[in-house]
Design an enzyme around this catalytic site. Structure first.
Site, mmCIF file in Angstrom:
data_model
loop_
_atom_site.group_PDB
_atom_site.id
_atom_site.type_symbol
_atom_site.label_atom_id
_atom_site.label_comp_id
_atom_site.label_asym_id
_atom_site.label_seq_id
_atom_site.Cartn_x
_atom_site.Cartn_y
_atom_site.Cartn_z
ATOM 1 C CG ASN A 20 -1.824 1.117 1.340
ATOM 2 O OD1 ASN A 20 -1.433 2.236 1.031
ATOM 3 N ND2 ASN A 20 -3.048 0.888 1.764
ATOM 4 C CG HIS A 47 1.190 5.909 4.749
ATOM 5 N ND1 HIS A 47 0.378 6.848 5.343
ATOM 6 C CD2 HIS A 47 0.675 4.709 5.066
ATOM 7 C CE1 HIS A 47 -0.579 6.227 6.017
ATOM 8 N NE2 HIS A 47 -0.426 4.931 5.862
ATOM 9 C CG HIS A 75 -8.306 4.029 1.133
ATOM 10 N ND1 HIS A 75 -8.465 3.859 2.487
ATOM 11 C CD2 HIS A 75 -9.535 4.383 0.663
ATOM 12 C CE1 HIS A 75 -9.724 4.088 2.826
ATOM 13 N NE2 HIS A 75 -10.393 4.422 1.731
ATOM 14 N NE ARG A 112 -9.516 8.346 4.352
ATOM 15 C CZ ARG A 112 -9.700 7.461 5.336
ATOM 16 N NH1 ARG A 112 -8.889 6.437 5.460
ATOM 17 N NH2 ARG A 112 -10.656 7.621 6.212
ATOM 18 N NE ARG A 130 -7.732 11.262 5.590
ATOM 19 C CZ ARG A 130 -8.159 10.615 6.670
ATOM 20 N NH1 ARG A 130 -7.326 9.829 7.324
ATOM 21 N NH2 ARG A 130 -9.384 10.756 7.101
ATOM 22 C CG HIS A 131 -3.709 8.959 1.530
ATOM 23 N ND1 HIS A 131 -4.572 8.245 0.737
ATOM 24 C CD2 HIS A 131 -3.901 8.511 2.804
ATOM 25 C CE1 HIS A 131 -5.254 7.396 1.490
ATOM 26 N NE2 HIS A 131 -4.885 7.533 2.757
ATOM 27 C CD GLU A 184 -6.962 -0.362 1.215
ATOM 28 O OE1 GLU A 184 -7.046 0.743 1.791
ATOM 29 O OE2 GLU A 184 -6.164 -1.221 1.559
ATOM 30 C CB THR A 205 -9.380 1.578 7.351
ATOM 31 O OG1 THR A 205 -8.958 2.206 6.148
ATOM 32 C CG2 THR A 205 -10.731 0.945 7.156
ATOM 33 C CD GLU A 251 -7.134 -6.178 3.316
ATOM 34 O OE1 GLU A 251 -7.513 -5.748 2.201
ATOM 35 O OE2 GLU A 251 -6.311 -5.582 4.035
ATOM 36 C CG HIS A 262 -5.403 -1.827 9.308
ATOM 37 N ND1 HIS A 262 -4.898 -1.137 10.381
ATOM 38 C CD2 HIS A 262 -6.017 -0.910 8.530
ATOM 39 C CE1 HIS A 262 -5.220 0.133 10.265
ATOM 40 N NE2 HIS A 262 -5.889 0.302 9.143
ATOM 41 N N GLY A 263 -1.850 -2.827 9.981
ATOM 42 C CA GLY A 263 -0.972 -2.773 11.151
ATOM 43 C C GLY A 263 0.155 -3.788 11.131
ATOM 44 N N GLY A 301 1.231 -1.443 4.303
ATOM 45 C CA GLY A 301 1.649 -0.118 3.868
ATOM 46 C C GLY A 301 2.578 0.604 4.808
ATOM 47 C CG HIS A 302 2.347 3.385 8.859
ATOM 48 N ND1 HIS A 302 3.111 3.220 9.983
ATOM 49 C CD2 HIS A 302 2.210 4.719 8.691
ATOM 50 C CE1 HIS A 302 3.403 4.407 10.487
ATOM 51 N NE2 HIS A 302 2.868 5.334 9.723
HETATM 52 N N1 PXP Z 1 -5.810 -3.095 4.326
HETATM 53 C C1 PXP Z 1 -6.750 -2.133 4.391
HETATM 54 C C2 PXP Z 1 -8.158 -2.480 4.026
HETATM 55 C C3 PXP Z 1 -6.418 -0.819 4.771
HETATM 56 O O1 PXP Z 1 -7.369 0.111 4.837
HETATM 57 C C4 PXP Z 1 -5.068 -0.521 5.064
HETATM 58 C C5 PXP Z 1 -4.678 0.873 5.414
HETATM 59 O O2 PXP Z 1 -4.892 1.709 4.331
HETATM 60 C C6 PXP Z 1 -4.124 -1.557 4.966
HETATM 61 C C7 PXP Z 1 -4.525 -2.837 4.617
HETATM 62 C C8 PXP Z 1 -2.673 -1.325 5.240
HETATM 63 O O3 PXP Z 1 -2.509 -1.022 6.582
HETATM 64 P P1 PXP Z 1 -1.089 -0.561 7.117
HETATM 65 O O4 PXP Z 1 -0.773 0.735 6.446
HETATM 66 O O5 PXP Z 1 -1.284 -0.449 8.584
HETATM 67 O O6 PXP Z 1 -0.097 -1.628 6.728
#
Ligand code: PXP
Length: 238
Positions: A7, A10, A43, A45, A49-50, A70, A101, A151, A190-191, A212-213
């Site tokens: 992702n 960022h 994503h 949005r 915002r990004h 997304e 999210t 997911e 996520h995370g 992503g992050h």
């Molecule tokens: N999956 C979904 C559905 C998300 O909304 C996000 C964040 O945009 C991610 C995965 C990736 O999350 P992270 O940036 O925490 O790795």
């Protein structure tokens, strides 16, 4: 094998922090692919915002792996997806005030709306993933809504305090098994970061991770190509 979708939102977050034209998420996507990523996730949005509309249009032209968009299940986003045709759309809940999210999509409580969104995307030949909490009710509702992929939200596992991670991991394992039995393809995300990804990548039913992050953060220190390669290593893919 577990596929990695990076992702790159960022990179665009950093650009928007200054309101200028760099860093550009487009070359970032190409670097991720060169490093071995199996797909690119962005994503779009409602508040842009990004990632913005220009990013999506160009990304559709340059991404050579899989483009995963997304988005919220709104009329505006569905119309954009039908026109741009990403390979897959992941429907996510979206709140303006959230930093990222927060929870999974409430599929069971919005079955007719989500089913209609899935159908509209299928009619445009786009595969559909639903981002849900790892709960039986949501997995079964996703199947009913016609999703191709679910997911599983790994946020609770990633934020769990020491001693509670195993329980959260087991929720993901159970949901993945239920989804797999129902014929769904299973993704997660996520995370996830370099120190908690191995266990999730090791769940047999999970075929794809969206991260992503942590990758973009590590790229600040080691470069994006190395950050992606190191994530693939942590996933046990290299
Ligand atoms: N999956 C979904 C559905 C998300 O909304 C996000 C964040 O945009 C991610 C995965 C990736 O999350 P992270 O940036 O925490 O790795």
């Amino acid at each position: 094998m577990t596929r990695l979708h990076v992702n790159v939102d960022h990179v665009a977050t950093l650009r928007e922090a200054r309101g200028i034209n760099y860093p550009d998420p487009i070359p970032a996507a190409s670097i991720c692919e060169r490093a071995g990523a199996h797909g690119i996730t962005i994503h779009l949005r409602e508040d842009r915002r990004h990632i913005n509309d220009r990013d999506l249009e160009i990304m559709r032209k340059v991404v050579t792996t899989v483009l995963n968009l997304e988005m919220a299940a709104t009329d505006e986003m569905i119309a954009i997806a039908q026109r741009v045709k990403p390979d897959i759309c992941t429907l996510v809940p979206e709140k303006r005030e959230e930093r990222t999210t927060e929870g999974g999509l409430a599929v069971a409580d919005q079955l007719s709306e989500i089913s209609a969104a899935v159908k509209a995307l299928h009619d445009a030949d786009i595969r559909v993933s639903l981002f849900i909490d790892p709960e039986r009710r949501e997995v079964e509702a996703s199947r009913e809504a016609g999703a191709d992929v679910i997911e599983l939200h790994t946020g609770d596992y990633c934020l769990a305090k020491f001693g509670h991670q195993e329980k959260e991991l087991m929720r993901i394992v159970a949901a993945a098994q239920i989804g797999d039995d129902l014929g769904l393809s299973i993704a997660a995300g996520h995370g996830l970061h370099y120190h908690n990804v191995t266990e999730v990548a090791g769940i047999g039913e999970i075929v794809e991770l969206n991260i992503g992050h942590s990758i973009i953060s590590r790229a600040v220190f080691v470069g994006l190509e190395a950050a992606v390669r190191q994530m693939l290593e942590s996933m046990g893919e290299r």
